[in-house]
Scaffold this motif. Structure first.
Motif, PDB file in Angstrom:
ATOM      1  N   ARG A 172     -30.290  23.181  -4.494  1.00  0.00           N
ATOM      2  CA  ARG A 172     -31.406  23.654  -5.315  1.00  0.00           C
ATOM      3  C   ARG A 172     -30.925  24.543  -6.466  1.00  0.00           C
ATOM      4  NH1 ARG A 172     -36.576  22.800  -3.825  1.00  0.00           N
ATOM      5  NH2 ARG A 172     -37.020  22.200  -1.663  1.00  0.00           N
ATOM      6  N   GLY A 173     -31.554  24.345  -7.631  1.00  0.00           N
ATOM      7  CA  GLY A 173     -31.259  25.173  -8.779  1.00  0.00           C
ATOM      8  C   GLY A 173     -29.952  24.863  -9.464  1.00  0.00           C
ATOM      9  N   THR A 174     -29.336  23.709  -9.110  1.00  0.00           N
ATOM     10  CA  THR A 174     -28.052  23.325  -9.704  1.00  0.00           C
ATOM     11  C   THR A 174     -28.045  21.817  -9.949  1.00  0.00           C
ATOM     12  OG1 THR A 174     -26.791  22.656  -7.732  1.00  0.00           O
ATOM     13  CG2 THR A 174     -27.036  25.028  -8.133  1.00  0.00           C
ATOM     14  N   PRO A 175     -27.073  21.317 -10.733  1.00  0.00           N
ATOM     15  CA  PRO A 175     -26.921  19.870 -10.888  1.00  0.00           C
ATOM     16  C   PRO A 175     -26.143  19.206  -9.753  1.00  0.00           C
ATOM     17  CG  PRO A 175     -26.101  21.095 -12.811  1.00  0.00           C
ATOM     18  CD  PRO A 175     -26.231  22.056 -11.686  1.00  0.00           C
ATOM     19  N   CYS A 176     -25.698  19.949  -8.751  1.00  0.00           N
ATOM     20  CA  CYS A 176     -24.861  19.385  -7.686  1.00  0.00           C
ATOM     21  C   CYS A 176     -25.678  18.444  -6.810  1.00  0.00           C
ATOM     22  CB  CYS A 176     -24.258  20.503  -6.834  1.00  0.00           C
ATOM     23  SG  CYS A 176     -23.190  21.618  -7.755  1.00  0.00           S
ATOM     24  N   GLN A 177     -25.149  17.250  -6.577  1.00  0.00           N
ATOM     25  CA  GLN A 177     -25.898  16.270  -5.806  1.00  0.00           C
ATOM     26  C   GLN A 177     -24.971  15.224  -5.213  1.00  0.00           C
ATOM     27  OE1 GLN A 177     -28.194  15.036  -9.270  1.00  0.00           O
ATOM     28  NE2 GLN A 177     -27.135  13.060  -9.283  1.00  0.00           N
ATOM     29  N   VAL A 178     -25.451  14.595  -4.134  1.00  0.00           N
ATOM     30  CA  VAL A 178     -24.778  13.457  -3.520  1.00  0.00           C
ATOM     31  C   VAL A 178     -25.811  12.342  -3.380  1.00  0.00           C
ATOM     32  CG1 VAL A 178     -23.562  12.566  -1.497  1.00  0.00           C
ATOM     33  CG2 VAL A 178     -23.175  14.926  -2.246  1.00  0.00           C
ATOM     34  N   ASP A 179     -25.471  11.147  -3.848  1.00  0.00           N
ATOM     35  CA  ASP A 179     -26.347   9.989  -3.712  1.00  0.00           C
ATOM     36  C   ASP A 179     -25.869   9.145  -2.534  1.00  0.00           C
ATOM     37  OD1 ASP A 179     -27.796  10.787  -5.910  1.00  0.00           O
ATOM     38  OD2 ASP A 179     -26.719   9.484  -7.313  1.00  0.00           O
ATOM     39  N   ILE A 180     -26.797   8.798  -1.642  1.00  0.00           N
ATOM     40  CA  ILE A 180     -26.474   8.058  -0.421  1.00  0.00           C
ATOM     41  C   ILE A 180     -27.197   6.720  -0.484  1.00  0.00           C
ATOM     42  CG2 ILE A 180     -26.501   8.108   2.097  1.00  0.00           C
ATOM     43  CD1 ILE A 180     -26.900  11.185   1.845  1.00  0.00           C
ATOM     44  N   PHE A 181     -26.427   5.624  -0.472  1.00  0.00           N
ATOM     45  CA  PHE A 181     -26.997   4.294  -0.677  1.00  0.00           C
ATOM     46  C   PHE A 181     -27.007   3.490   0.618  1.00  0.00           C
ATOM     47  CE2 PHE A 181     -25.448   5.604  -4.826  1.00  0.00           C
ATOM     48  CZ  PHE A 181     -26.498   5.244  -5.661  1.00  0.00           C
ATOM     49  N   PRO A 182     -28.117   2.769   0.877  1.00  0.00           N
ATOM     50  CA  PRO A 182     -28.179   1.913   2.067  1.00  0.00           C
ATOM     51  C   PRO A 182     -27.461   0.592   1.848  1.00  0.00           C
ATOM     52  CG  PRO A 182     -30.200   1.689   0.822  1.00  0.00           C
ATOM     53  CD  PRO A 182     -29.361   2.697   0.077  1.00  0.00           C
ATOM     54  N   PHE A 183     -26.787   0.114   2.879  1.00  0.00           N
ATOM     55  CA  PHE A 183     -26.150  -1.206   2.837  1.00  0.00           C
ATOM     56  C   PHE A 183     -26.712  -2.066   3.963  1.00  0.00           C
ATOM     57  CE2 PHE A 183     -23.453   0.651  -0.190  1.00  0.00           C
ATOM     58  CZ  PHE A 183     -22.663  -0.335  -0.773  1.00  0.00           C
ATOM     59  N   ASP A 184     -27.058  -3.298   3.616  1.00  0.00           N
ATOM     60  CA  ASP A 184     -27.568  -4.263   4.591  1.00  0.00           C
ATOM     61  C   ASP A 184     -26.530  -5.351   4.838  1.00  0.00           C
ATOM     62  OD1 ASP A 184     -30.317  -3.366   5.141  1.00  0.00           O
ATOM     63  OD2 ASP A 184     -30.628  -3.725   3.000  1.00  0.00           O
ATOM     64  N   ALA A 185     -26.611  -5.961   6.021  1.00  0.00           N
ATOM     65  CA  ALA A 185     -25.730  -7.078   6.373  1.00  0.00           C
ATOM     66  C   ALA A 185     -26.460  -8.388   6.099  1.00  0.00           C
ATOM     67  CB  ALA A 185     -25.327  -6.991   7.834  1.00  0.00           C
ATOM     68  N   TYR A 186     -25.784  -9.298   5.402  1.00  0.00           N
ATOM     69  CA  TYR A 186     -26.350 -10.599   5.071  1.00  0.00           C
ATOM     70  C   TYR A 186     -25.446 -11.692   5.654  1.00  0.00           C
ATOM     71  CZ  TYR A 186     -28.930  -7.897   1.554  1.00  0.00           C
ATOM     72  OH  TYR A 186     -29.709  -6.984   0.924  1.00  0.00           O
ATOM     73  N   GLY A 187     -26.039 -12.652   6.338  1.00  0.00           N
ATOM     74  CA  GLY A 187     -25.275 -13.774   6.861  1.00  0.00           C
ATOM     75  C   GLY A 187     -25.241 -14.911   5.859  1.00  0.00           C
ATOM     76  N   VAL A 188     -24.055 -15.293   5.402  1.00  0.00           N
ATOM     77  CA  VAL A 188     -23.908 -16.352   4.400  1.00  0.00           C
ATOM     78  C   VAL A 188     -22.986 -17.432   4.933  1.00  0.00           C
ATOM     79  CG1 VAL A 188     -24.357 -14.799   2.465  1.00  0.00           C
ATOM     80  CG2 VAL A 188     -22.023 -15.110   3.288  1.00  0.00           C
ATOM     81  N   ALA A 189     -22.964 -18.571   4.235  1.00  0.00           N
ATOM     82  CA  ALA A 189     -22.182 -19.708   4.703  1.00  0.00           C
ATOM     83  C   ALA A 189     -20.687 -19.461   4.588  1.00  0.00           C
ATOM     84  CB  ALA A 189     -22.568 -20.968   3.919  1.00  0.00           C
ATOM     85  N   SER A 190     -20.273 -18.740   3.547  1.00  0.00           N
ATOM     86  CA  SER A 190     -18.860 -18.453   3.345  1.00  0.00           C
ATOM     87  C   SER A 190     -18.745 -17.216   2.470  1.00  0.00           C
ATOM     88  CB  SER A 190     -18.140 -19.636   2.690  1.00  0.00           C
ATOM     89  OG  SER A 190     -18.583 -19.798   1.344  1.00  0.00           O
ATOM     90  N   VAL A 191     -17.519 -16.749   2.274  1.00  0.00           N
ATOM     91  CA  VAL A 191     -17.325 -15.553   1.446  1.00  0.00           C
ATOM     92  C   VAL A 191     -16.668 -15.909   0.113  1.00  0.00           C
ATOM     93  CG1 VAL A 191     -17.243 -13.967   3.392  1.00  0.00           C
ATOM     94  CG2 VAL A 191     -15.126 -15.031   2.597  1.00  0.00           C
ATOM     95  N   ASP A 192     -16.831 -17.158  -0.335  1.00  0.00           N
ATOM     96  CA  ASP A 192     -16.251 -17.518  -1.627  1.00  0.00           C
ATOM     97  C   ASP A 192     -17.096 -16.938  -2.756  1.00  0.00           C
ATOM     98  OD1 ASP A 192     -18.467 -19.199  -2.099  1.00  0.00           O
ATOM     99  OD2 ASP A 192     -17.441 -20.936  -1.269  1.00  0.00           O
TER     100      ASP A 192
END
Length: 306
Positions: A139-159
């Motif tokens: 509070r009262g400062t520019p200090c911050q941490v951004d926390i991002f969500p990651f989801d798992a996706y099932g795909v046919a391949s990783v190409d």
């Protein structure tokens, strides 16, 4: 009107080719200059920040240490992400012109973070908002941490083609169903388009569950961006490794080089454009310095400004 159209057309035919040619020459000059800079200068030796920007960076490190301890106690898995990971590898700490930090967490852990913060953080000292990520702020400062969500996706391949299709589908779902605007989604669950905060998490889970292929890929949640840049096959993310960031050890993707190439390309060279995040003097307020220094003392982070 007909005469005006003729004049505009004559002007365009005469001057537009010249403008295009000038822009092409300018782009060629920029490319040449960037090549010379990368050949002559070592970005790893770029001077670190000082003054107020360095103080903000140190405050961010203290916030990261705080989060690391809270998450360890709560069993929440995390890894440093994006520009923070790049800084750790290229500069052993902050990118010199950066002023915030980013971490990633799995969706099942992400939805527990607000409760974790409410139970452990003093509201007079810290605040947090949930928009396209969870942002913890001193509070009262520019200090911050951004926390991002990651989801798992099932795909046919990783190409590359499969990964490209996944990015396209995530971006399309974001544009059609989510508004990624920092100011319009707060922790009290205001309605955004047709979704509230809780509904966004439910929608993200349903969307990820539609991908049922045999290969698991992790990507930032559908609410994060309409142009996802970090998409990681499971064996590139897990098991976690470690990196040193500003003298502290933090969890990181298993294959750091792959992760950074996927997001930044030639990450050990100067970028085409440098975007400082903020106007430091505008964002520092009365009492900001004292609050940051108090946090540094509390979390055991040294003030190394010159």
């Amino acid at each position: 009107m007909k005469l005006l159209k003729q004049i505009v057309r004559a002007f365009a035919l005469k001057f537009i080719p010249d403008v295009i040619a000038r822009l092409d020459r300018l782009e060629a000059e920029k490319t040449t200059l960037r090549y010379i800079v990368n050949e002559v200068l070592d970005i790893k030796r770029f001077p670190r920040a000082n003054g107020d920007l360095r103080l903000i960076q140190l405050g961010d490190v203290a916030l990261l240490k705080l989060i690391k301890g809270l998450f360890a106690n709560a069993g929440i898995r995390y890894w440093i992400h994006s520009g923070t990971l790049l800084g750790a590898v290229r500069h052993n700490g902050f990118i010199p012109w950066d002023d915030d930090t980013d971490i990633g967490v799995f969706r099942e852990d992400y939805d527990r973070i607000i409760t974790c913060f409410r139970q452990n953080l003093a509201p007079e000292m810290y605040s947090f908002v949930r928009s396209n990520c969870i942002r913890l702020i001193l509070r009262g400062t520019p200090c911050q941490v951004d926390i991002f969500p990651f989801d798992a996706y099932g795909v046919a391949s990783v190409d590359s083609e499969e990964i490209g299709q996944l990015k396209f589908k995530i971006g399309k779902a974001n544009r059609q169903n989510i508004v990624t605007n920092w100011e319009r989604l707060q922790t009290d669950g205001h309605v955004i388009e047709n979704l509230t905060e809780n509904e966004i998490a439910a929608y993200a889970r349903r969307f990820a569950a539609t991908f049922r292929g045999p290969c698991k890929i992790y990507a930032a949640g559908v609410e994060v961006s309409d142009s996802p840049s970090c998409v990681l096959p499971e064996d590139r993310l897990l098991p976690f490794g470690e990196v040193i960031f500003e003298g502290e050890t933090f969890a990181a993707p298993r294959d750091v080089a792959y992760t950074l190439r996927a997001q930044y390309g030639e990450y050990m060279k100067f970028p085409r454009v440098i975007y400082p995040h903020c106007d430091i003097h505008r964002r520092m307020k009365d009492g900001s310095h004292e609050r940051i220094l108090e946090l540094l003392s509390r979390e055991g982070v040294a003030d190394d400004r010159e």
